[in-house]
Design a protein around this motif. Structure first.
Motif, PDB file in Angstrom:
ATOM      1  N   UNK A  46       0.826  -1.206   0.000  1.00 33.12           N
ATOM      2  CA  UNK A  46       0.000   0.000   0.000  1.00 33.12           C
ATOM      3  C   UNK A  46       0.863   1.259   0.000  1.00 33.12           C
ATOM      4  N   UNK A  47       1.959   1.236   0.743  1.00 31.45           N
ATOM      5  CA  UNK A  47       2.851   2.402   0.797  1.00 31.45           C
ATOM      6  C   UNK A  47       3.481   2.672  -0.562  1.00 31.45           C
ATOM      7  N   UNK A  48       3.907   1.603  -1.244  1.00 31.85           N
ATOM      8  CA  UNK A  48       4.490   1.746  -2.582  1.00 31.85           C
ATOM      9  C   UNK A  48       3.461   2.308  -3.551  1.00 31.85           C
ATOM     10  N   UNK A  49       2.236   1.783  -3.475  1.00 31.51           N
ATOM     11  CA  UNK A  49       1.162   2.284  -4.343  1.00 31.51           C
ATOM     12  C   UNK A  49       0.900   3.762  -4.095  1.00 31.51           C
ATOM     13  N   UNK A  50       0.854   4.164  -2.829  1.00 28.73           N
ATOM     14  CA  UNK A  50       0.562   5.555  -2.480  1.00 28.73           C
ATOM     15  C   UNK A  50       1.652   6.497  -2.993  1.00 28.73           C
TER      16      UNK A  50
ATOM     17  N   UNK B  43      -5.851  -5.322   0.568  1.00 32.67           N
ATOM     18  CA  UNK B  43      -5.093  -4.309  -0.168  1.00 32.67           C
ATOM     19  C   UNK B  43      -6.021  -3.388  -0.953  1.00 32.67           C
ATOM     20  N   UNK B  44      -7.004  -3.974  -1.615  1.00 32.88           N
ATOM     21  CA  UNK B  44      -7.955  -3.165  -2.381  1.00 32.88           C
ATOM     22  C   UNK B  44      -8.742  -2.254  -1.446  1.00 32.88           C
ATOM     23  N   UNK B  45      -9.125  -2.775  -0.284  1.00 34.91           N
ATOM     24  CA  UNK B  45      -9.878  -1.991   0.691  1.00 34.91           C
ATOM     25  C   UNK B  45      -9.057  -0.794   1.181  1.00 34.91           C
TER      26      UNK B  45
END
Length: 247
Positions: free
Chosen positions: A147-151, A188-190
């Protein structure tokens, strides 16, 4: 796992309820869903009446937690309940905040320490709880890293400096709602969905003018409508018989 299943199989009803309670508090119950359901069905249909308030209240709580229709009158007026440091710890903890309002994994971490000090604790169960907690925590750390990488890659924090950076809170929300390790993709999607919703909320509350927000709302509604149409067309296509489908 097999040793715990043997423990569940060999115990009497009262012991099984206590073990189920421990499994739930230690965060292990998801490994034994079928066994727990079978035991609770039997207990619900036969009932346990040994005149002990602790056993009666335990049976009442666990059955209620699993959706069984047990009336409040089921708890009898027996006041002969043995007190102990272990039970006192549970009562104080419950009075601070009911267990159904606590995060499952945080509750499991707390109860591991409490259970370890219990006189009749099971070494097998304790070691399994510690191992499971570490394995699940490692899975959750993978989710947080993802999630951190995505953000960071999305760059919303830099492009929209007025929004709240609440990724960790949104992640914890996802863990609270979906703690089981096998639901990693859903978790992860949530997390990402909640972060996007938080961003949109800040656009409305902090940044946009009325005219800009009207345009933004209209754009979102048009995208949503286009997706609904595609979904409807896809469902209609699937409903056609094979020889009617357009090739």
């Amino acid at each position: 796992m097999d040793e715990v299943r043997m423990m569940l199989d060999k115990m009497e009803d009262v012991g099984q309820l206590g073990l189920i309670d421990n499994l739930q508090r230690l965060g292990l119950a998801y490994h034994f869903k079928d066994e727990v359901t079978q035991i609770l069905n039997r207990v619900y249909n036969t009932s346990i009446d040994d005149g002990d308030l602790h056993t009666t209240s335990l049976q009442f709580r666990i059955l209620r937690q699993h959706g069984y229709n047990v009336p409040l009158e089921y708890v009898n007026e027996n006041k002969d309940s043995r007190q102990s440091h272990y039970l006192t710890s549970l009562v104080i903890h419950a009075l601070e905040l009911p267990s159904d309002l606590r995060m499952t994994r945080a509750e499991a971490r707390w109860f591991i320490d409490v259970y370890e000090k219990k006189n009749d604790m099971s070494v097998v169960l304790l070691e399994l709880a510690k191992l499971d907690f570490n394995l699940v925590q490692a899975k959750h750390l993978e989710d947080l890293k993802f999630a951190s990488t995505w953000w960071v890659d999305a760059g919303l924090g830099k492009k929209l400096p007025f929004i709240r950076d609440r990724l960790t809170e949104n992640f914890l929300w996802a863990v609270a709602m979906i703690p089981e390790p096998q639901f990693q993709h859903c978790r992860r999607v949530y997390t990402m969905l909640n972060s996007i919703i938080t961003t949109i909320d800040d656009v409305y509350d902090v940044y946009g003018t009325l005219e800009e927000l009207e345009l933004f709302t209209d754009a979102v509604e048009r995208v949503a409508e286009a997706r609904r149409r595609r979904s409807h067309d896809g469902a209609m296509e699937e409903a056609r018989s094979p020889h009617e489908r357009v090739t």
